[in-house]
Design an enzyme around this catalytic site. Structure first.
Site, PDB file in Angstrom:
ATOM      1  CG  ASP A 138       2.632  -5.018  -0.891  1.00  0.00           C
ATOM      2  OD1 ASP A 138       1.305  -5.655  -0.405  1.00  0.00           O
ATOM      3  OD2 ASP A 138       3.222  -5.247   0.772  1.00  0.00           O
ATOM      4  CG  PHE A 140       1.831   2.427   1.186  1.00  0.00           C
ATOM      5  CD1 PHE A 140       1.800   1.873   2.016  1.00  0.00           C
ATOM      6  CD2 PHE A 140       1.431   3.593   1.179  1.00  0.00           C
ATOM      7  CE1 PHE A 140       2.497   2.798   2.811  1.00  0.00           C
ATOM      8  CE2 PHE A 140       1.774   4.681   2.138  1.00  0.00           C
ATOM      9  CZ  PHE A 140       2.227   3.675   3.217  1.00  0.00           C
ATOM     10  CG  HIS A 145      -0.593   0.679   6.503  1.00  0.00           C
ATOM     11  ND1 HIS A 145      -0.125   0.501   7.705  1.00  0.00           N
ATOM     12  CD2 HIS A 145       0.222   0.795   5.449  1.00  0.00           C
ATOM     13  CE1 HIS A 145       1.084   0.022   7.664  1.00  0.00           C
ATOM     14  NE2 HIS A 145       1.337  -0.041   6.355  1.00  0.00           N
ATOM     15  NE  ARG A 154       7.259  10.650   5.253  1.00  0.00           N
ATOM     16  CZ  ARG A 154       6.800   9.826   5.039  1.00  0.00           C
ATOM     17  NH1 ARG A 154       7.361   8.718   4.668  1.00  0.00           N
ATOM     18  NH2 ARG A 154       5.400   9.131   4.724  1.00  0.00           N
ATOM     19  CD  GLU A 211       3.482  -4.138   5.902  1.00  0.00           C
ATOM     20  OE1 GLU A 211       3.740  -2.896   6.166  1.00  0.00           O
ATOM     21  OE2 GLU A 211       2.860  -4.536   4.473  1.00  0.00           O
ATOM     22  CD  GLU A 213       0.399  -6.256   3.068  1.00  0.00           C
ATOM     23  OE1 GLU A 213       0.177  -6.912   0.931  1.00  0.00           O
ATOM     24  OE2 GLU A 213       0.991  -5.763   2.799  1.00  0.00           O
ATOM     25  CG  ASP A 245       3.909  -7.200   2.692  1.00  0.00           C
ATOM     26  OD1 ASP A 245       5.814  -7.818   2.554  1.00  0.00           O
ATOM     27  OD2 ASP A 245       4.314  -6.193   2.551  1.00  0.00           O
ATOM     28  NE  ARG A 249       6.857  -2.712  10.177  1.00  0.00           N
ATOM     29  CZ  ARG A 249       5.807  -2.859   9.082  1.00  0.00           C
ATOM     30  NH1 ARG A 249       6.310  -1.891   8.039  1.00  0.00           N
ATOM     31  NH2 ARG A 249       4.704  -3.404   8.930  1.00  0.00           N
ATOM     32  CD  GLN A 252       9.339  -1.597   5.553  1.00  0.00           C
ATOM     33  OE1 GLN A 252       9.108  -2.172   6.137  1.00  0.00           O
ATOM     34  NE2 GLN A 252       8.808  -0.354   5.168  1.00  0.00           N
ATOM     35  CE  LYS A 265       7.808  -3.915   3.182  1.00  0.00           C
ATOM     36  NZ  LYS A 265       5.480  -3.972   4.021  1.00  0.00           N
ATOM     37  CB  THR A 269       5.643 -12.741   0.687  1.00  0.00           C
ATOM     38  OG1 THR A 269       6.423 -11.582   0.979  1.00  0.00           O
ATOM     39  CG2 THR A 269       3.835 -12.237   1.184  1.00  0.00           C
ATOM     40  CB  THR A 362      -0.583  -2.486   6.339  1.00  0.00           C
ATOM     41  OG1 THR A 362       0.264  -3.463   5.761  1.00  0.00           O
ATOM     42  CG2 THR A 362      -1.492  -3.274   8.014  1.00  0.00           C
ATOM     43  CD  GLU A 376      -0.705   0.674  10.891  1.00  0.00           C
ATOM     44  OE1 GLU A 376      -1.912   1.664  10.603  1.00  0.00           O
ATOM     45  OE2 GLU A 376      -0.471  -0.422  10.250  1.00  0.00           O
TER      46      GLU A 376
HETATM   47 CA   LIG Z   1       2.567  -4.362   2.574  1.00  0.00          CA
HETATM   48 MG   LIG Z   2       6.543  -9.678   1.678  1.00  0.00          MG
END
Ligand SMILES: [Ca+2]
Ligand SMILES: [Mg+2]
Ligand SMILES: [Ca+2]
Ligand SMILES: [Mg+2]
Ligand code: NI
Lengths: 431, 431
Positions: A138, A140, A145, A154, A211, A213, A245, A249, A252, A265, A269, A362, A376
């Site tokens: 996967d 990014f 995103h 962060r 997510e 994707e 995906d 949260r 994770q 995750k 999927t 995503t 988001e």
């Molecule tokens: Ca993902």
């Molecule tokens: Mg997954």
């Protein structure tokens, strides 16, 4: 005007003669008292509301081109063998199927018995996973995103990590739990961050998310120790699917220091059953975003291609009749192209195999209405979405999530169908 | 006194009648002018300097117990089908093989023709991967390794992340690039951290490392959506192998923010060819370290078992004749047991499949002489190792890394053989 098939294809169909996406299906079991037979999985192509059974076409000797005439690739329970053959075979198959289904060809059109054996109404088949997935990666690759996640987790100072503009960041995903559209999603249990000095939270996730994707399905691939040059990467990608995906949260966030996402995750999927080929997507190719800084030579390509694929996510809340659109995004927004992803993946010599799945990450856009996940969209549950009167921050039991994606041609569509999943309650535990 | 086989087994052998580890091999090709045949892979068991061909034993009808007598599990190119059968079948196979090889049984001992067909000198076979790996997971279960890595990369304040004492941290690894002991390791190319405002480093890794690990090989596994209770986890683990998680530290450090290791690991992972069963390891079971804080109920087990398996890493520098021991560690140091790893892996419903590989993570001990990788041994190249006069911080081209592990019984050993790999230079690129 579009190509014309002897099969009636509605102008709104995702699957006209221009598309011809590949999947694996089995005819639905006909209940008989004595012998409940389960038919073997076999490859098929979607045309309008029908599925063309490629094992029947192959057995009838109609794949008569030089590359496919002696191949067993359509007498398989997955597309892996076909994918291994590479683009020349894919083009030959496409030409053969397009001709067979065309209004100008009589072979299939005028053979009532073969038509009946090979063309099944979509409602009479069960779609299965199109490939055996050796490995799932996967990426990014959406800047929006990445920026939003960085800001949420962060803070607003340098939300995009320094490496992100230099390489397509990715992690290994779980291959075993990839499921086909329509499979129910059981809410996962796991640990969440402790509060104060108490032990960590344990129980069903409180932050179940989707997510949005897409994923590239790998063709021939490479030997361990050899890299695929970026200018050859295109020939190693068979086509694209929609990919959800699913993400927990809270699990994770707590588990992923310092080695990245794992159980947050790996519970499921979902991919759409139909792989739309790059050939079918060709008319929708467009320039990918300019890159600054310019990437290293191994990631620099002569032409950077994305595809203009409008994407939508709908959520049908538990107990409601109507699904509401929660986001509209587009594949063309990706900063790193699928060819860059593939070249990067192999630069260290890592071997890709036919059927490997490369998720894009995503796909979020710049607007509030184009964000690709609830994290988001609700800014980590600080806000709620209004789904036609039902409020949601994260997904609740009984909610159904529906992805769809469809390219709009002059007078036809090339679509992906849907990628759906309904959330079921967590299983209970005794201890 | 140990069990006695009619085959001569040296007291130093890793493979006496008490061990009987499983692997997959093929007889080495005998070069003939006309027909260079490649023999099919088949399962075998190691006994002294011989391999017992289980496909021959099965075809001779000697697996005559109730669970195996009609099984095709030993007429396969991998052990996956055997692993799927579970512990009762594994015990039946072990009893049958132990009896057949015993000095007290005449069946095989006195059948010269069958002996010749089924017992091959180890030098005459090529060992292959014992399993088809659906998914590979790498854990992070040594407290010393975690503490050292944290100190090196994030400083001495709280080097162990808060979550680490609450769950066995892990990430998904790459299944496709798992190779069997003896496979050469091509130095991977990739990006490293940029200095100042220049672009990132690109080229062969400058920080190639090994990681001393072991791995559990999964048996029956679980359906997607169902968890395996920790008290049943034992029955889902067939046995253990040695594992070298080759790592490119510069690539890893630069790429892994925020999603964890990817290309810094996926270029190759080596496992030893022989899977030593938990039955063979039973005499070496010992208590695992006490855990404080006490783990959550789903990770609490009545008896916490590790195995006393002394481990050694040797490095033979390029061009040298002698290999030097660089570390001595032990499997029993692991903070999280393999049963905790497996229960945790499935708590979210993630499905494990027969043949899945669960790496323990680098097994470091508390002393300078028991650190499981060069990153720790040389403190990220701040120091150098003296290998019998040759200095090393990280691995150089031509270096060979040799892992070995062996349990010491009263008058016999239960060993893992070796897990080796030699570093070859990076492939060159034109662009
Ligand atoms: Ca993902
Ligand atoms: Mg997954
Ligand atoms: Ca590792
Ligand atoms: Mg590795
Ligand atoms: Ni995998």
């Amino acid at each position: 005007m579009g190509l014309e098939s002897f099969i009636d294809v509605s102008p709104d169909s995702h699957f006209p003669l221009e598309n011809l996406p590949y999947g694996v299906f089995r005819p639905k079991t006909i209940c008989r008292e004595s012998s409940p037979e389960v038919a073997a999985p076999r490859p098929g192509v979607a045309i309008g509301d029908y599925v063309l059974d490629l094992s029947v076409i192959a057995s009838a000797g109609l794949f008569d081109g030089p590359l496919l005439k002696d191949s067993r690739c359509f007498n398989q329970p997955s597309l892996n063998l076909f994918l291994e053959l590479g683009r020349p075979a894919w083009k030959e198959a496409r030409a053969t199927i397009q001709k067979l289904l065309s209004v100008d060809d009589s072979t299939l059109q005028e053979d009532a018995s073969l038509r009946k054996k090979s063309l099944l109404p979509m409602n009479d088949v069960e779609m299965l996973l199109p490939v055996e997935v050796g490995d799932y990666t996967d990426f990014f690759c959406s800047m929006y995103h990445t920026k939003n996640c960085g800001t949420i987790f962060r803070g607003p100072v340098n939300p995009i990590p320094q490496n992100w503009f230099h390489l397509p960041v990715a992690y290994h995903g779980r291959a075993s739990s990839i499921v086909v559209s329509g499979t129910n999603i059981i809410r996962p249990r796991g640990q969440g961050h402790p509060t104060g000095s108490s032990p960590p939270y344990f129980g069903p996730t409180k932050k179940l998310d989707f997510e949005l994707e897409m994923a590239a399905i790998v063709g021939p691939g490479n030997e361990l120790g050899k890299s695929i040059d970026i200018e050859e990467a295109y020939d190693h990608i068979f086509g694209l699917v929609l990919l959800n995906d699913w993400s927990a949260r809270d699990i994770q966030a707590w588990e992923s220091i310092p080695l990245g996402p794992f159980l947050g995750k790996s519970f499921s999927t979902t991919i759409s059953p139909w792989i739309v080929t790059l050939e079918a997507l060709e008319p929708f190719a467009c320039d990918a975003p300019k890159q600054d800084p310019h990437p290293l030579p191994y990631l620099s390509e002569k032409r950077r291609i994305n595809y203009d694929i409008p994407l939508e996510v709908l959520v049908k809340p538990a107990g409601e009749e109507l699904a509401s659109v929660v986001t509209k995004s587009n594949f063309k927004l990706l900063y790193w192209t699928i060819t860059q992803q593939l070249a990067h993946h192999t630069i260290n010599g890592c071997n890709l195999r036919p059927g490997d799945v490369l998720g894009t990450g995503t796909i979020s856009g710049p607007d509030k209405e184009s964000l690709g996940c609830l994290l988001e969209l609700t800014w980590n549950a600080q806000n709620q979405l209004d789904l036609n009167g039902t409020a949601r921050s994260f997904l609740e039991d009984g909610d159904e999530v529906i992805f769809t994606g469809c390219c709009q041609g002059e007078d036809y569509k090339v679509g992906f169908g849907t990628c759906t999943g309904k959330v079921l309650p967590a299983i209970s535990i005794d201890k």
